[in-house]
Design a protein around this motif. Structure first.
Motif, short mmCIF file in Angstrom:
data_model
loop_
_atom_site.label_atom_id
_atom_site.label_comp_id
_atom_site.label_asym_id
_atom_site.label_seq_id
_atom_site.Cartn_x
_atom_site.Cartn_y
_atom_site.Cartn_z
N THR A 29 70.50 15.30 156.03
CA THR A 29 69.88 15.78 154.79
C THR A 29 70.55 17.05 154.26
OG1 THR A 29 68.24 17.19 155.92
CG2 THR A 29 67.68 14.86 155.61
N ALA A 30 71.54 17.55 154.98
CA ALA A 30 72.17 18.81 154.61
C ALA A 30 73.09 18.66 153.40
CB ALA A 30 72.96 19.37 155.79
N VAL A 31 73.12 19.70 152.58
CA VAL A 31 74.08 19.82 151.48
C VAL A 31 74.78 21.16 151.67
CG1 VAL A 31 74.44 19.96 148.99
CG2 VAL A 31 72.66 18.45 149.91
N ALA A 32 76.06 21.12 152.01
CA ALA A 32 76.81 22.34 152.32
C ALA A 32 77.77 22.67 151.18
CB ALA A 32 77.59 22.16 153.62
N LEU A 33 77.59 23.81 150.60
CA LEU A 33 78.50 24.27 149.55
C LEU A 33 79.77 24.79 150.22
CD1 LEU A 33 79.06 24.91 146.56
CD2 LEU A 33 77.98 27.13 146.92
N ALA A 34 80.91 24.24 149.84
CA ALA A 34 82.18 24.55 150.50
C ALA A 34 83.13 25.23 149.54
CB ALA A 34 82.80 23.26 151.04
N PRO A 35 82.89 26.53 149.23
CA PRO A 35 83.78 27.23 148.31
C PRO A 35 85.03 27.79 148.97
CG PRO A 35 82.00 28.68 148.94
CD PRO A 35 81.76 27.37 149.65
N VAL A 36 85.04 27.89 150.31
CA VAL A 36 86.20 28.46 151.01
C VAL A 36 87.30 27.40 151.08
CG1 VAL A 36 87.00 29.54 153.12
CG2 VAL A 36 84.63 29.87 152.38
N PRO A 37 88.52 27.72 150.67
CA PRO A 37 89.59 26.71 150.65
C PRO A 37 89.82 26.08 152.01
CG PRO A 37 90.26 28.67 149.44
CD PRO A 37 88.98 29.02 150.13
N PHE A 38 90.17 24.80 152.01
CA PHE A 38 90.39 24.07 153.25
C PHE A 38 91.65 24.53 153.98
CE2 PHE A 38 87.95 20.11 151.57
CZ PHE A 38 86.75 20.75 151.81
N PHE A 39 92.52 25.31 153.33
CA PHE A 39 93.67 25.83 154.07
C PHE A 39 93.27 27.00 154.96
CE2 PHE A 39 94.07 28.00 149.87
CZ PHE A 39 93.96 29.31 150.27
N HIS A 40 92.00 27.44 154.87
CA HIS A 40 91.42 28.40 155.82
C HIS A 40 90.72 27.62 156.92
CE1 HIS A 40 92.18 32.21 153.90
NE2 HIS A 40 91.65 31.82 152.76
N VAL A 41 90.86 28.06 158.15
CA VAL A 41 90.19 27.37 159.25
C VAL A 41 88.68 27.39 159.07
CG1 VAL A 41 90.08 29.38 160.79
CG2 VAL A 41 90.19 27.09 161.77
N SER A 42 88.14 28.46 158.48
CA SER A 42 86.69 28.52 158.28
C SER A 42 86.24 27.53 157.22
CB SER A 42 86.27 29.94 157.88
OG SER A 42 86.96 30.37 156.71
N GLY A 43 87.04 27.37 156.16
CA GLY A 43 86.69 26.42 155.12
C GLY A 43 86.74 24.98 155.60
N LEU A 44 87.84 24.63 156.27
CA LEU A 44 87.96 23.26 156.78
C LEU A 44 86.97 23.03 157.92
CD1 LEU A 44 89.39 20.60 156.44
CD2 LEU A 44 91.13 21.36 158.05
N GLY A 45 86.70 24.06 158.71
CA GLY A 45 85.74 23.92 159.80
C GLY A 45 84.36 23.54 159.29
N LEU A 46 83.92 24.18 158.20
CA LEU A 46 82.63 23.83 157.62
C LEU A 46 82.64 22.39 157.11
CD1 LEU A 46 79.78 24.61 156.69
CD2 LEU A 46 80.79 25.41 154.54
N ALA A 47 83.76 21.98 156.50
CA ALA A 47 83.86 20.61 156.01
C ALA A 47 83.77 19.61 157.16
CB ALA A 47 85.17 20.42 155.25
#
Length: 531
Positions: free
Chosen positions: A219-237
């Motif tokens: 049921t989660a909706v995660a807003l992913a504004p951090v670019p995927f070239f960052h480990v934190s951004g891709l990690g959330l994805a």
């Protein structure tokens, strides 16, 4: 000092899916999720929704297109572009046939891209929307035999045409536990960018940590504004995909726009820096909105001022969490938990920390010269161990040996200390330490104090030459829009809250702090300008 880690997770690699199996590579995340919840939304964009089944089939076509083009296991496949379903399809698709997906910063200049592509030697480069400008650069790299762009262009094949007519069968490649599964490039603030090789077990342990901390579900909706070239951004994805949540790919243009998006899409998990949260609290609509859907606000890059935290917690009512880590440590290795953000004042002293080590992640504070452990309260270098530590730097054994000790500890280069309860406090990069009158002064400590001032939006502290002290701290400040504050007021604010020898002797006001293409602060530029 080495702090004992909390009890281990039930699963030391990836979390478990409904079928009870464990996934150990990037491709398995999508394989298992598409089998478990094929019709749930995987990605939501302003133009449409992609289900897990659709993303899985697109990734299969990417894998088959790569095989058709002669790509073999171990080859690199680079993606340069903003967060998009095609980014995920290329990453998962390359993994499904054994290639190493490599995420590159789309904000880099052509010459910087040329260097990284020449170093990584990808066989295929996929350029996201509005990146056709880089097609000629990519095509000129010796190793590259195929350039694909989401937009049509004269120097490349279009993404749709590239995938047209190929089979959508999963090749079923299985990567070994020691094989490189993903590669990022460092931002190059201290020299040329370096390729950072991460394995399946690296990613597995990191995602398990996030899985247990973030309470993500279908049921989660995660807003992913951090670019995927960052480990934190891709990690959330990845962890959102892993747990069957929906990734919302929308880029807020302002705090007001962020508020609107969080409301319209009923976001459950959001990421923001403290400055943005501070701006949010100044908006009347934020105080009038219904925040019952928001479960987590994840922040980083700076401590959260207590006043901002108290107000945001009261208004939003969600859990706040922050973490510390490096790309070389596969992202976060410590966590300041929601319980550490208590608004009754009982944990105020911890808000300047980055929390305690996550389960399965040993962290030490050592003398940077001898690498001997230091006691609580004493500052040294942060060392990180365990399964989060990267495999190596790509084709750079010298840098690898300088960063990873013979017994496997990652030298972060960050100064830090533990308190008696095992909470980690950062004290800047070791090279950023200021020596003033024989005393060690840590810019992060000053920055944390000044950030607490209601008129300060951002601050960076650097050492500048002083005839009397050798070096003195200079605070470079960005004020909150619409507010004014003087140099004397900020110096007095600091002197009331910390030892006088640590306080800035001068304050410079700027419109914005200098950042590199990855969004990292360039203190070298500040030293050059004000030194």
């Amino acid at each position: 000092m080495s702090v004992p880690t909390p009890p281990e997770y039930k699963d030391p690699h990836y979390s478990l899916h409904a079928d009870g199996t464990r996934v150990e590579d990037l491709a398995d995340i999508l394989r298992k999720r598409a089998a478990a919840t094929p019709d749930l939304p995987a990605v939501i964009t302003p133009t449409g929704t992609t289900s897990f089944r659709e993303l899985d089939l697109e990734a299969n076509r990417v894998a088959q297109a790569l095989l058709r083009d002669g790509v073999v296991a171990g080859d690199r496949v680079s993606y340069i572009g903003e967060n998009a379903p095609s980014f995920l399809a290329v990453m998962y698709g390359a993994s499904k046939m054994g290639a190493i997906p490599t995420a590159l910063n789309f904000r880099l200049a052509p010459a910087e891209v040329d260097y990284i592509l020449g170093d990584g030697e990808p066989a295929v480069v996929v350029l996201g929307a509005e990146q056709e400008r880089l097609a000629e650069v990519a095509a000129a790299v010796a190793s590259v035999h195929t350039v694909v762009t989401v937009d049509d262009g004269p120097h490349s094949r279009s993404y749709d045409a590239w995938l047209d007519g190929v089979d959508d069968t999963d090749p079923g490649y299985r990567r070994g536990p020691d094989d490189t599964a993903l590669m990022f490039y460092s931002s190059g603030t201290t020299g040329r960018p370096k390729g950072i090789e991460l394995t399946g077990p690296n990613l597995g342990q990191a995602l398990a940590a996030m899985h247990y901390l973030l309470e993500l579900d279908t049921t989660a909706v995660a807003l992913a504004p951090v670019p995927f070239f960052h480990v934190s951004g891709l990690g959330l994805a990845l962890v959102t995909n892993l747990n069957g949540g929906a990734l919302l790919l929308r880029n807020p243009t302002s705090p007001a726009d962020l508020c609107r998006i969080l409301q319209e899409d009923r976001v459950t998990h959001a990421v923001a820096v403290p400055t943005v949260i501070q701006f949010l609290m100044s908006l009347p609509e934020v105080h009038e909105a219904d925040w019952s859907h928001l479960r987590y606000m994840i922040y980083g890059a700076a401590p959260m001022p207590e006043s901002v935290l108290r107000e945001a917690t009261a208004v939003m009512g969600c859990k706040f969490l922050q973490s510390y880590g490096l790309t070389e440590s596969t992202g976060g290795v410590t966590m300041l938990s929601p319980e550490d953000h208590a608004t009754d004042g009982s944990t105020t002293h911890r808000l300047r920390s980055v929390g305690r080590p996550m389960p399965n992640v040993p962290v030490r504070i050592v003398d940077p010269e001898t690498l001997e452990d230091l006691p609580a309260g004493q500052r040294g270098e942060v060392l990180i161990g365990g399964g989060h530590v990267m495999k190596r730097y790509w084709r750079n054994p010298g840098a690898t040996d300088a960063s990873i000790t013979p017994d496997g500890w990652l030298r972060s280069g960050d100064g830090g200390s533990f308190d008696e309860d095992g909470y980690l406090y950062l004290h800047d990069r070791l090279k950023d330490m200021i020596v003033s009158g024989g005393e060690n002064v840590y810019p992060a400590e000053i920055e944390s104090v000044l950030t607490g001032h209601p008129a300060v939006a951002q601050v960076a502290v650097v050492g500048v030459p002083s005839e009397r002290w050798g070096e003195s701290p200079l605070a470079v400040v960005v004020a909150v829009p619409g507010q004014t504050v003087t140099e004397a007021e900020l110096i007095e604010w600091a002197r009331e809250r910390m030892a006088h020898f640590k306080c800035p002797t001068a304050v410079a006001f700027v419109e914005a702090l200098p950042l590199n293409a990855s969004g990292k602060l360039l203190k070298t530029e500040l030293r050059s300008r004000f030194g």
